[in-house]
Design an enzyme around this catalytic site. Structure first.
Site, PDB file in Angstrom:
ATOM      1  N   HIS A 246      27.497  -8.055 -31.300  1.00  0.00           N
ATOM      2  CA  HIS A 246      28.278  -9.172 -30.771  1.00  0.00           C
ATOM      3  C   HIS A 246      27.669  -9.624 -29.446  1.00  0.00           C
ATOM      4  O   HIS A 246      27.075  -8.825 -28.718  1.00  0.00           O
ATOM      5  CB  HIS A 246      29.733  -8.748 -30.543  1.00  0.00           C
ATOM      6  CG  HIS A 246      30.363  -8.104 -31.734  1.00  0.00           C
ATOM      7  ND1 HIS A 246      30.252  -6.737 -31.999  1.00  0.00           N
ATOM      8  CD2 HIS A 246      31.100  -8.619 -32.741  1.00  0.00           C
ATOM      9  CE1 HIS A 246      30.896  -6.460 -33.115  1.00  0.00           C
ATOM     10  NE2 HIS A 246      31.421  -7.580 -33.590  1.00  0.00           N
TER      11      HIS A 246
ATOM     12  N   ASP B 286      23.445  -5.363 -29.238  1.00  0.00           N
ATOM     13  CA  ASP B 286      24.832  -5.431 -29.679  1.00  0.00           C
ATOM     14  C   ASP B 286      24.924  -6.298 -30.930  1.00  0.00           C
ATOM     15  O   ASP B 286      24.173  -7.272 -31.084  1.00  0.00           O
ATOM     16  CB  ASP B 286      25.666  -6.061 -28.549  1.00  0.00           C
ATOM     17  CG  ASP B 286      27.155  -5.801 -28.647  1.00  0.00           C
ATOM     18  OD1 ASP B 286      27.668  -5.681 -29.774  1.00  0.00           O
ATOM     19  OD2 ASP B 286      27.810  -5.746 -27.600  1.00  0.00           O
TER      20      ASP B 286
ATOM     21  N   ASP C 122      29.510 -10.924 -26.897  1.00  0.00           N
ATOM     22  CA  ASP C 122      30.457 -10.622 -25.812  1.00  0.00           C
ATOM     23  C   ASP C 122      30.410 -11.678 -24.713  1.00  0.00           C
ATOM     24  O   ASP C 122      30.441 -11.366 -23.517  1.00  0.00           O
ATOM     25  CB  ASP C 122      30.186  -9.223 -25.240  1.00  0.00           C
ATOM     26  CG  ASP C 122      30.441  -8.120 -26.262  1.00  0.00           C
ATOM     27  OD1 ASP C 122      31.141  -8.392 -27.249  1.00  0.00           O
ATOM     28  OD2 ASP C 122      29.928  -7.004 -26.081  1.00  0.00           O
TER      29      ASP C 122
ATOM     30  N   ASP D 179      27.327  -0.486 -32.060  1.00  0.00           N
ATOM     31  CA  ASP D 179      27.271  -1.372 -33.230  1.00  0.00           C
ATOM     32  C   ASP D 179      26.009  -2.229 -33.288  1.00  0.00           C
ATOM     33  O   ASP D 179      25.847  -3.023 -34.226  1.00  0.00           O
ATOM     34  CB  ASP D 179      28.538  -2.210 -33.376  1.00  0.00           C
ATOM     35  CG  ASP D 179      28.721  -3.273 -32.299  1.00  0.00           C
ATOM     36  OD1 ASP D 179      27.731  -3.661 -31.646  1.00  0.00           O
ATOM     37  OD2 ASP D 179      29.869  -3.721 -32.107  1.00  0.00           O
TER      38      ASP D 179
ATOM     39  N   ASP E 265      25.153  -0.963 -27.247  1.00  0.00           N
ATOM     40  CA  ASP E 265      26.396  -0.793 -27.987  1.00  0.00           C
ATOM     41  C   ASP E 265      26.083  -0.061 -29.292  1.00  0.00           C
ATOM     42  O   ASP E 265      25.093  -0.369 -29.965  1.00  0.00           O
ATOM     43  CB  ASP E 265      26.988  -2.175 -28.280  1.00  0.00           C
ATOM     44  CG  ASP E 265      28.400  -2.148 -28.826  1.00  0.00           C
ATOM     45  OD1 ASP E 265      28.660  -1.384 -29.777  1.00  0.00           O
ATOM     46  OD2 ASP E 265      29.237  -2.919 -28.333  1.00  0.00           O
TER      47      ASP E 265
ATOM     48  N   HIS F 134      32.883  -1.733 -24.307  1.00  0.00           N
ATOM     49  CA  HIS F 134      31.907  -2.576 -23.641  1.00  0.00           C
ATOM     50  C   HIS F 134      32.487  -3.378 -22.485  1.00  0.00           C
ATOM     51  O   HIS F 134      31.736  -4.020 -21.730  1.00  0.00           O
ATOM     52  CB  HIS F 134      31.244  -3.526 -24.648  1.00  0.00           C
ATOM     53  CG  HIS F 134      29.773  -3.656 -24.423  1.00  0.00           C
ATOM     54  ND1 HIS F 134      28.876  -4.009 -25.410  1.00  0.00           N
ATOM     55  CD2 HIS F 134      29.011  -3.478 -23.305  1.00  0.00           C
ATOM     56  CE1 HIS F 134      27.642  -4.034 -24.908  1.00  0.00           C
ATOM     57  NE2 HIS F 134      27.706  -3.733 -23.638  1.00  0.00           N
TER      58      HIS F 134
ATOM     59  N   GLU G  27      30.902   1.937 -26.596  1.00  0.00           N
ATOM     60  CA  GLU G  27      31.634   1.772 -27.859  1.00  0.00           C
ATOM     61  C   GLU G  27      31.532   2.976 -28.790  1.00  0.00           C
ATOM     62  O   GLU G  27      31.852   2.853 -29.987  1.00  0.00           O
ATOM     63  CB  GLU G  27      31.203   0.490 -28.593  1.00  0.00           C
ATOM     64  CG  GLU G  27      31.534  -0.796 -27.843  1.00  0.00           C
ATOM     65  CD  GLU G  27      33.004  -1.168 -27.820  1.00  0.00           C
ATOM     66  OE1 GLU G  27      33.790  -0.518 -28.543  1.00  0.00           O
ATOM     67  OE2 GLU G  27      33.371  -2.089 -27.065  1.00  0.00           O
TER      68      GLU G  27
ATOM     69  N   HIS H 130      36.776  -6.491 -24.306  1.00  0.00           N
ATOM     70  CA  HIS H 130      35.394  -6.019 -24.451  1.00  0.00           C
ATOM     71  C   HIS H 130      34.493  -7.106 -25.031  1.00  0.00           C
ATOM     72  O   HIS H 130      33.273  -6.911 -25.101  1.00  0.00           O
ATOM     73  CB  HIS H 130      35.321  -4.729 -25.286  1.00  0.00           C
ATOM     74  CG  HIS H 130      35.682  -4.885 -26.738  1.00  0.00           C
ATOM     75  ND1 HIS H 130      35.447  -3.898 -27.670  1.00  0.00           N
ATOM     76  CD2 HIS H 130      36.282  -5.888 -27.428  1.00  0.00           C
ATOM     77  CE1 HIS H 130      35.871  -4.292 -28.852  1.00  0.00           C
ATOM     78  NE2 HIS H 130      36.387  -5.487 -28.728  1.00  0.00           N
TER      79      HIS H 130
END
Length: 311
Positions: free
Chosen positions: A129, A127, A131, A233, A231, A100, A276, A144
């Site tokens: 996360h 995502d 980030d 995830d 992403d 990412h 990712e 990332h």
């Protein structure tokens, strides 16, 4: 359905992640049939192949704990230039990651082009996360976890482009959806900056569609351009295992497809990151195929057109 001129750009960056494997991501998307899936939907697809990072003079990272700083800087500059150029062409770019950290280049490149066009850029960040760490706040040193903070103009990132960011993204134009892992200092930065954050509890309570709809309405009302950064995830690891940063409790198959279908219906999306994907961690390509299926929904595949697949 409107036919799109789609450009695929591979960005085999893994310097921002904490483990090896994302370098294989772009070719995994190709092997999973992303070009064919889009062509079958009536779109025109051109694959530009894989980018390379810009050569930069080696400099010391501003903080000792930052990992692969020079490599990420080279990729950021290369992707920023590529994204800015593509955003000025009548094409829809899809950036095939790679980790990412690539969004440090893609988002800022599209933000610069949007400024030139006199239109606001909005970002939908799908995502686990957020980030949104700065170079000082990141605990892991993995870059990332920093691209949105850079794109939003937070301090400390001048080395990424070799100069201050000219056209930072308005933090209020960022919507993070599906998040379920935020560092303590990162949380403070998000609140202070006014970023939209919709976590999995909110999705559980209100439904993913009801959370996404107001954001899309605002993009439309402000005649915005919309960059989507997806992403792996974002998805629950039970259905998408090929990611090095798994967090349980992610989006389900139908929640993810509903997001893509709503985005298609809105007609607002102008660029896309797919990031990712770590094929080294996948199970017979199931994650890559799922990501390609999601792209199909974004570009007009309807529920009753979905084929049955046997394994």
């Amino acid at each position: 359905m409107t036919s799109e001129d789609i450009v695929l750009v591979g960005a085999p960056i893994e310097a921002g992640a904490g483990r090896r494997g994302c370098v294989m991501g772009p070719d995994a998307f190709r092997t999973a049939g992303i070009s064919e899936a889009l062509t079958d939907l009536g779109h025109r697809v051109r694959d530009l192949g894989n980018l390379a990072p810009e050569a930069v003079e080696r400099v010391s990272a501003p903080l000792a704990h930052l990992k692969n700083y020079n490599d990420v800087v080279g990729w950021t500059r290369s992707l920023h230039s590529c994204a800015k150029n593509l955003a000025n062409d009548p094409v829809f770019p899809i950036y095939l990651g790679g980790d990412h950290a690539l969004a440090a280049g893609t988002v800022t490149g599209h933000a610069a082009a949007a400024h030139d066009l006199g239109r606001p850029l909005f970002v939908l960040w799908l995502d686990a996360h957020s980030d949104f760490n700065t170079l000082e706040s990141t605990q892991s040193g993995n870059l990332h976890g920093t691209p949105l903070a850079f794109a939003a103009g937070l301090p400390g990132f001048d080395g990424f482009l070799g100069k201050p960011l000219e056209h930072p993204l308005d933090p209020g134009n960022i919507e993070i959806l599906g998040v379920r892992s935020i560092d303590p200092e990162e949380r403070k930065l998000l609140v202070k900056s006014g970023v939209g954050v919709r976590d999995m509890r909110m999705i559980d309570e209100k439904g993913i569609g009801s959370l996404l709809a107001p954001f899309l309405e605002r993009v439309s009302a402000e005649d915005g351009l919309l960059h989507v950064s997806l992403d792996v995830d974002f998805l629950d690891p039970d259905i998408a295992p090929a990611v090095g940063t798994t967090v349980p409790g992610g989006a389900t198959f139908r929640e993810a497809h509903l997001v893509m279908e709503m985005l298609h219906d809105s007609g607002l999306v102008t660029s896309l990151d797919l990031v990712e994907l770590n094929p080294f961690l996948d199970d017979r390509g199931r994650t890559a195929r799922l990501m390609v299926d999601l792209v199909g929904s974004l570009f007009g595949r309807r529920v009753f057109d979905r084929p049955t697949r046997s394994f």
